[in-house]
Design a protein around this motif. Structure first.
Motif, PDB file in Angstrom:
ATOM      1  N   ARG A   1      88.660  91.579  79.697  1.00  0.00           N
ATOM      2  CA  ARG A   1      89.935  92.282  79.695  1.00  0.00           C
ATOM      3  C   ARG A   1      90.937  91.584  78.787  1.00  0.00           C
ATOM      4  N   VAL A   2      90.964  90.251  78.842  1.00  0.00           N
ATOM      5  CA  VAL A   2      91.870  89.484  77.995  1.00  0.00           C
ATOM      6  C   VAL A   2      91.479  89.611  76.524  1.00  0.00           C
ATOM      7  N   LEU A   3      90.174  89.633  76.255  1.00  0.00           N
ATOM      8  CA  LEU A   3      89.688  89.743  74.882  1.00  0.00           C
ATOM      9  C   LEU A   3      89.681  91.180  74.369  1.00  0.00           C
ATOM     10  N   ASP A   4      90.087  92.122  75.203  1.00  0.00           N
ATOM     11  CA  ASP A   4      90.109  93.544  74.867  1.00  0.00           C
ATOM     12  C   ASP A   4      88.710  94.007  74.462  1.00  0.00           C
ATOM     13  N   LEU A   5      87.749  93.713  75.341  1.00  0.00           N
ATOM     14  CA  LEU A   5      86.346  94.004  75.117  1.00  0.00           C
ATOM     15  C   LEU A   5      85.783  94.590  76.401  1.00  0.00           C
ATOM     16  N   SER A   6      84.968  95.612  76.285  1.00  0.00           N
ATOM     17  CA  SER A   6      84.399  96.174  77.500  1.00  0.00           C
ATOM     18  C   SER A   6      83.252  95.290  77.988  1.00  0.00           C
ATOM     19  N   PRO A   7      83.119  95.139  79.291  1.00  0.00           N
ATOM     20  CA  PRO A   7      82.022  94.314  79.826  1.00  0.00           C
ATOM     21  C   PRO A   7      80.643  94.842  79.447  1.00  0.00           C
ATOM     22  N   SER A   8      80.516  96.167  79.304  1.00  0.00           N
ATOM     23  CA  SER A   8      79.207  96.717  78.924  1.00  0.00           C
ATOM     24  C   SER A   8      78.816  96.260  77.517  1.00  0.00           C
ATOM     25  N   THR A   9      79.781  96.073  76.638  1.00  0.00           N
ATOM     26  CA  THR A   9      79.501  95.561  75.297  1.00  0.00           C
ATOM     27  C   THR A   9      78.975  94.137  75.372  1.00  0.00           C
ATOM     28  N   TYR A  10      79.583  93.333  76.236  1.00  0.00           N
ATOM     29  CA  TYR A  10      79.143  91.948  76.400  1.00  0.00           C
ATOM     30  C   TYR A  10      77.698  91.901  76.901  1.00  0.00           C
ATOM     31  N   PHE A  11      77.393  92.681  77.935  1.00  0.00           N
ATOM     32  CA  PHE A  11      76.052  92.645  78.503  1.00  0.00           C
ATOM     33  C   PHE A  11      75.023  93.243  77.539  1.00  0.00           C
ATOM     34  N   ALA A  12      75.404  94.272  76.766  1.00  0.00           N
ATOM     35  CA  ALA A  12      74.486  94.838  75.774  1.00  0.00           C
ATOM     36  C   ALA A  12      74.167  93.809  74.699  1.00  0.00           C
ATOM     37  N   ARG A  13      75.150  93.036  74.306  1.00  0.00           N
ATOM     38  CA  ARG A  13      74.935  91.996  73.291  1.00  0.00           C
ATOM     39  C   ARG A  13      74.026  90.888  73.814  1.00  0.00           C
ATOM     40  N   LYS A  14      74.157  90.555  75.097  1.00  0.00           N
ATOM     41  CA  LYS A  14      73.320  89.519  75.685  1.00  0.00           C
ATOM     42  C   LYS A  14      71.854  89.954  75.758  1.00  0.00           C
ATOM     43  N   GLN A  15      71.603  91.251  75.971  1.00  0.00           N
ATOM     44  CA  GLN A  15      70.239  91.728  76.127  1.00  0.00           C
ATOM     45  C   GLN A  15      69.588  92.084  74.797  1.00  0.00           C
ATOM     46  N   ARG A  16      70.377  92.279  73.757  1.00  0.00           N
ATOM     47  CA  ARG A  16      69.844  92.680  72.467  1.00  0.00           C
ATOM     48  C   ARG A  16      69.031  91.538  71.850  1.00  0.00           C
ATOM     49  N   PRO A  17      67.874  91.841  71.276  1.00  0.00           N
ATOM     50  CA  PRO A  17      67.100  90.780  70.631  1.00  0.00           C
ATOM     51  C   PRO A  17      67.783  90.315  69.346  1.00  0.00           C
ATOM     52  N   LYS A  18      67.431  89.121  68.915  1.00  0.00           N
ATOM     53  CA  LYS A  18      68.020  88.584  67.696  1.00  0.00           C
ATOM     54  C   LYS A  18      67.558  89.400  66.501  1.00  0.00           C
ATOM     55  N   SER A  19      68.425  89.532  65.519  1.00  0.00           N
ATOM     56  CA  SER A  19      68.098  90.303  64.332  1.00  0.00           C
ATOM     57  C   SER A  19      67.082  89.547  63.472  1.00  0.00           C
ATOM     58  N   ASP A  20      66.452  90.290  62.563  1.00  0.00           N
ATOM     59  CA  ASP A  20      65.477  89.674  61.663  1.00  0.00           C
ATOM     60  C   ASP A  20      66.136  88.615  60.786  1.00  0.00           C
ATOM     61  N   ARG A  21      67.360  88.896  60.351  1.00  0.00           N
ATOM     62  CA  ARG A  21      68.065  87.933  59.504  1.00  0.00           C
ATOM     63  C   ARG A  21      68.336  86.639  60.261  1.00  0.00           C
ATOM     64  N   ARG A  22      68.767  86.767  61.495  1.00  0.00           N
ATOM     65  CA  ARG A  22      69.067  85.570  62.279  1.00  0.00           C
ATOM     66  C   ARG A  22      67.809  84.740  62.547  1.00  0.00           C
ATOM     67  N   LEU A  23      66.689  85.422  62.804  1.00  0.00           N
ATOM     68  CA  LEU A  23      65.428  84.713  63.021  1.00  0.00           C
ATOM     69  C   LEU A  23      64.968  84.008  61.745  1.00  0.00           C
ATOM     70  N   ARG A  24      65.085  84.710  60.602  1.00  0.00           N
ATOM     71  CA  ARG A  24      64.683  84.105  59.329  1.00  0.00           C
ATOM     72  C   ARG A  24      65.619  82.952  58.968  1.00  0.00           C
ATOM     73  N   ASP A  25      66.918  83.121  59.246  1.00  0.00           N
ATOM     74  CA  ASP A  25      67.873  82.042  58.965  1.00  0.00           C
ATOM     75  C   ASP A  25      67.533  80.783  59.762  1.00  0.00           C
ATOM     76  N   ALA A  26      67.086  80.963  60.994  1.00  0.00           N
ATOM     77  CA  ALA A  26      66.729  79.798  61.814  1.00  0.00           C
ATOM     78  C   ALA A  26      65.535  79.059  61.209  1.00  0.00           C
ATOM     79  N   GLN A  27      64.563  79.814  60.696  1.00  0.00           N
ATOM     80  CA  GLN A  27      63.411  79.179  60.055  1.00  0.00           C
ATOM     81  C   GLN A  27      63.809  78.499  58.754  1.00  0.00           C
ATOM     82  N   LEU A  28      64.616  79.204  57.941  1.00  0.00           N
ATOM     83  CA  LEU A  28      65.018  78.654  56.650  1.00  0.00           C
ATOM     84  C   LEU A  28      65.938  77.450  56.805  1.00  0.00           C
TER      85      LEU A  28
END
Length: 129
Positions: free
Chosen positions: A16-43
């Motif tokens: 509420r303070v961050l002006d963000l819906s809680p469903s957005t937060y939980f959707a972000r937590k459950q979403r898998p990491k993107s291909d770019r983020r996975l490749r960046d971790a390896q690189l």
């Protein structure tokens, strides 16, 4: 950020303070990491290893060439971005980069003095006070 505060305050008040819906937060937590983020971790491991092997002297161009010679497909702009995040930098030969930092104790400068003002004294910024 929310993960650090959720134990003390809960997710809903923080969102509420961050002006963000809680469903957005939980959707972000459950979403898998993107291909770019996975490749960046390896690189990032490869970039750091190449930088350490060079004695912390190689810049983005040489690290890119080293990785390409080793058989990895990587662009120089990607290596630059990955080096920028943790602050990895190659050795700077020759003249150093110079940035201007204002003196915190310098007086504030005025651009013009009035006719009735005391005689002007030149300051570090060159304008009369």
């Amino acid at each position: 950020m929310i993960d650090h505060l959720r134990d003390g305050f809960g997710v809903d008040p923080v969102c509420r303070v961050l002006d963000l819906s809680p469903s957005t937060y939980f959707a972000r937590k459950q979403r898998p990491k993107s291909d770019r983020r996975l490749r960046d971790a390896q690189l990032m491991l490869l970039v750091t290893a190449a930088w350490e092997d060079s004695g912390r002297t190689y810049g983005a161009r040489r690290i890119t060439r080293t990785l390409v010679r080793a058989g990895h497909r990587v662009a120089r702009c990607t290596v630059e971005r990955l080096m920028r995040e943790p602050g990895i930098e190659g050795v700077i030969r020759g003249r150093r980069r110079r940035t201007t930092v204002p003196e915190p104790t310098a007086p504030a400068c005025r651009t013009w003095s009035t006719a009735g003002s005391p005689p002007s004294v030149r300051t570090s910024c060159g304008w009369p006070t």
